[in-house]
Design a protein around this motif. Structure first.
Motif, PDB file in Angstrom:
ATOM      1  N   THR A   1      28.410  47.264  44.850  1.00 40.35           N
ATOM      2  CA  THR A   1      28.785  46.624  46.109  1.00 40.35           C
ATOM      3  C   THR A   1      27.585  45.950  46.758  1.00 40.35           C
ATOM      4  N   SER A   2      26.452  46.648  46.803  1.00 44.97           N
ATOM      5  CA  SER A   2      25.271  46.039  47.427  1.00 44.97           C
ATOM      6  C   SER A   2      24.777  44.845  46.620  1.00 44.97           C
ATOM      7  N   PHE A   3      24.897  44.885  45.315  1.00 48.44           N
ATOM      8  CA  PHE A   3      24.485  43.753  44.484  1.00 48.44           C
ATOM      9  C   PHE A   3      25.391  42.549  44.713  1.00 48.44           C
ATOM     10  N   ILE A   4      26.696  42.776  44.828  1.00 46.16           N
ATOM     11  CA  ILE A   4      27.639  41.679  45.081  1.00 46.16           C
ATOM     12  C   ILE A   4      27.374  41.069  46.453  1.00 46.16           C
ATOM     13  N   LEU A   5      27.145  41.911  47.469  1.00 41.18           N
ATOM     14  CA  LEU A   5      26.834  41.389  48.800  1.00 41.18           C
ATOM     15  C   LEU A   5      25.531  40.588  48.792  1.00 41.18           C
TER      16      LEU A   5
END
Length: 97
Positions: free
Chosen positions: A30-34
């Motif tokens: 999730t943090s990588f996609i954001l």
């Protein structure tokens, strides 16, 4: 005999490392996609060509700048939260052994 035992320990270690990396990728997805969305917003702002409308007002996509900050900030917060949760889970697993 010791060589066979050492090879089996080595294979178990490799499997554990692969499992650990997959767990990290799953937790930080999730943090990588954001982060990618925030970077994409900055890239879109830099690649867009500003122009002046017929009435004299400038047309620039300024909305991409706060969106980029929002997504990059959310990415950093999610990364820290997931890191703490992951480290607490690893610590709890070692304490159970």
């Amino acid at each position: 005999m010791e060589l066979l035992l050492w090879c089996s320990v080595l294979k178990d270690t490799e499997a554990t490392e692969k499992g650990f990396m997959l767990t990290l990728l799953r937790h930080f997805r999730t943090s990588f996609i954001l982060f990618l969305i925030g970077t994409g917003c900055l890239l879109a702002f830099n690649l867009s060509t500003p122009h002046v409308a017929a009435n004299g007002s400038p047309n620039e996509p300024f909305a991409f700048i706060p969106l980029a900050w929002l997504f990059l900030g959310l990415s950093a917060v999610m990364f820290v939260v997931n890191m703490v949760i992951t480290m607490l889970g690893i610590k709890r697993q070692h304490l159970d052994c």
